[in-house]
Design an enzyme around this catalytic site. Structure first.
Site, mmCIF file in Angstrom:
data_model
loop_
_atom_site.group_PDB
_atom_site.id
_atom_site.type_symbol
_atom_site.label_atom_id
_atom_site.label_comp_id
_atom_site.label_asym_id
_atom_site.label_seq_id
_atom_site.Cartn_x
_atom_site.Cartn_y
_atom_site.Cartn_z
ATOM 1 N N SER A 22 0.832 -1.205 0.000
ATOM 2 C CA SER A 22 0.000 0.000 0.000
ATOM 3 C C SER A 22 0.865 1.254 0.000
ATOM 4 C CB SER A 22 -0.886 0.024 1.247
ATOM 5 O OG SER A 22 -1.916 -0.923 1.160
ATOM 6 N N PRO A 23 0.305 2.358 -0.503
ATOM 7 C CA PRO A 23 1.001 3.641 -0.345
ATOM 8 C C PRO A 23 1.115 3.966 1.141
ATOM 9 C CG PRO A 23 -0.834 3.805 -1.891
ATOM 10 C CD PRO A 23 -0.983 2.499 -1.191
ATOM 11 N N ALA A 57 1.349 8.517 -1.064
ATOM 12 C CA ALA A 57 0.535 9.626 -1.556
ATOM 13 C C ALA A 57 1.454 10.785 -1.933
ATOM 14 C CB ALA A 57 -0.459 10.059 -0.480
ATOM 15 N N GLN A 99 0.587 6.722 -6.206
ATOM 16 C CA GLN A 99 -0.693 7.287 -5.798
ATOM 17 C C GLN A 99 -0.545 8.808 -5.789
ATOM 18 O OE1 GLN A 99 -2.048 7.504 -1.582
ATOM 19 N NE2 GLN A 99 -3.578 5.984 -2.194
ATOM 20 N N TYR A 183 -9.064 13.703 2.312
ATOM 21 C CA TYR A 183 -8.280 14.629 1.501
ATOM 22 C C TYR A 183 -9.211 15.320 0.504
ATOM 23 C CZ TYR A 183 -4.449 12.224 3.814
ATOM 24 O OH TYR A 183 -3.627 11.693 4.772
ATOM 25 N N ARG A 231 -8.298 4.854 -4.904
ATOM 26 C CA ARG A 231 -8.666 4.600 -3.516
ATOM 27 C C ARG A 231 -9.791 5.572 -3.176
ATOM 28 N NH1 ARG A 231 -4.312 3.871 1.206
ATOM 29 N NH2 ARG A 231 -4.381 1.770 0.329
#
Length: 362
Positions: A22-23, A57, A99, A183, A231
């Site tokens: 995962s990021p 991210a 990402q 975000y 995501r």
């Protein structure tokens, strides 16, 4: 049904297994530039055998960073810093993914181990957060963001497009849009954060507009032969958040526009997370429902740590890809150990020869 160690092909890209890193924000960049920390951090997971590895991210603009330590891709010089990382990942059999994100009202914060709170406006490192509405997140992020004008909405959409182009030029083969975790994009979709009265707020159609427009603009510049993923924060598990049914409908629309894989996650649009049903693999039932109702390739993450647990999720068709974060930080060789635990005939094939030779038979 496939297993955890079977390949997965999306578009022209084939992952050697269903294990994805995962990021994970490292907060270790300088002025947005990736460095040796990122090479070693991500490279270790390639050596460890993961099929897909996401760069954390990465901000589409300076204002889009969560903290001053976040990576960015708002210039060609920033993109070029990823080139040696991409080269290393590919050399060891992993597909390089990135990402891209904009932190919105959660931006301009201190790193987690330095307070995890908004920097004060008089801090020379600080900047003005932006959001769909002038509503502070709250708790340790109390700054009221600037409400974006329509011109600013267009500008940020363009920032995502430019970031996607740079990611492609740098050599990334998989792109994920970060539309989750409170975000910017997520806050447009959430009625907890978006109180606008124009065409970008109110109804489901309006709250979805920034996300749909941004995705469509990125889709135009990201090659059809390469996977484009997202995501999405599908629920806050709180009264007042968008219903899961809205999220599923939005995912259906993204699929029709060319989305290849959805990575469902939490909204995190409020500091009150008391309604989240924390527990092992707690997001898997939701991922399974999305996969079934939206008819799209789906990833599953959150509290998936055990090899048998991850393998059963894939074998039972509940998800197509397993997203691992904490498990991989604790053990970058998790894929190798998972292969042994699951009884693969030759688990050494998971690792590159400089490791596999010495671990043969162990």
């Amino acid at each position: 049904m496939p297993s955890l160690f079977d390949s997965l092909t999306l578009k022209d890209i084939t992952l050697k297994n269903r294990i994805s890193v995962s990021p994970m924000c490292q907060y270790s960049a300088i002025d947005g530039f990736a460095n040796d920390w990122h090479l070693v951090h991500l490279g270790a997971h390639a050596i460890g055998g993961a099929g897909l590895i996401h760069v954390e991210a990465t901000a589409v603009s300076p204002e889009g960073r969560i903290t001053p330590g976040c990576t960015g891709i708002w210039s060609d010089a920033h993109a070029q810093k990823f080139a040696p990382i991409i080269k290393f990942l590919k050399a060891h059999g992993a597909v390089p993914a990135i990402q891209i994100a904009h932190a919105g009202r959660k931006a301009s914060a201190n790193r987690p181990w330095e307070g995890d709170n908004h920097m004060t406006p008089d801090d020379p490192r600080a900047w003005q957060p932006i959001a769909p509405s002038p509503i502070a997140f709250g708790a340790n992020l109390p700054r009221v963001p600037h409400e974006m004008s329509k011109a600013e909405i267009v500008r940020v959409r363009g920032d995502f497009v430019s970031a996607a182009k740079r990611a492609l030029a740098a050599g990334f083969e998989w792109l994920e849009l970060h539309f989750a975790h409170g975000y910017l994009a997520q806050s447009f979709f959430s009625p907890l954060a978006n109180k606008r009265t124009d065409e970008y707020g109110g109804s489901f159609e309006n709250r979805s507009r920034f996300l749909v427009e941004t995705f469509s603009a990125v889709r135009e510049v990201w090659p059809a032969r390469l996977p484009l993923a997202m995501r999405l924060g599908v629920s806050d598990f709180q009264t007042g958040s968008q219903p899961l049914e809205e999220s599923i409908e939005l995912i259906r629309r993204f699929k029709a526009l060319g989305l290849d894989l959805i990575d469902p996650s939490l909204g995190f649009n409020t500091p009150d997370i008391s309604g989240v049903p924390w527990g092992p693999a707690f997001m898997v039932p939701i991922a399974e429902r999305i996969k079934r109702e939206a008819g799209i390739a789906t990833a599953a993450g959150w509290f998936i740590n055990e090899p048998a647990q991850a393998d059963s999720i894939i074998r039972e068709g509940r998800a197509d890809l397993i997203m691992l974060a904490h498990a991989m930080l604790g053990d970058p060789n998790w894929p190798y150990h998972a292969a042994k635990a699951l009884g693969l005939a030759d688990p050494q094939t998971v690792l590159p020869p400089p490791y596999a030779h010495w671990l043969k038979g162990r």
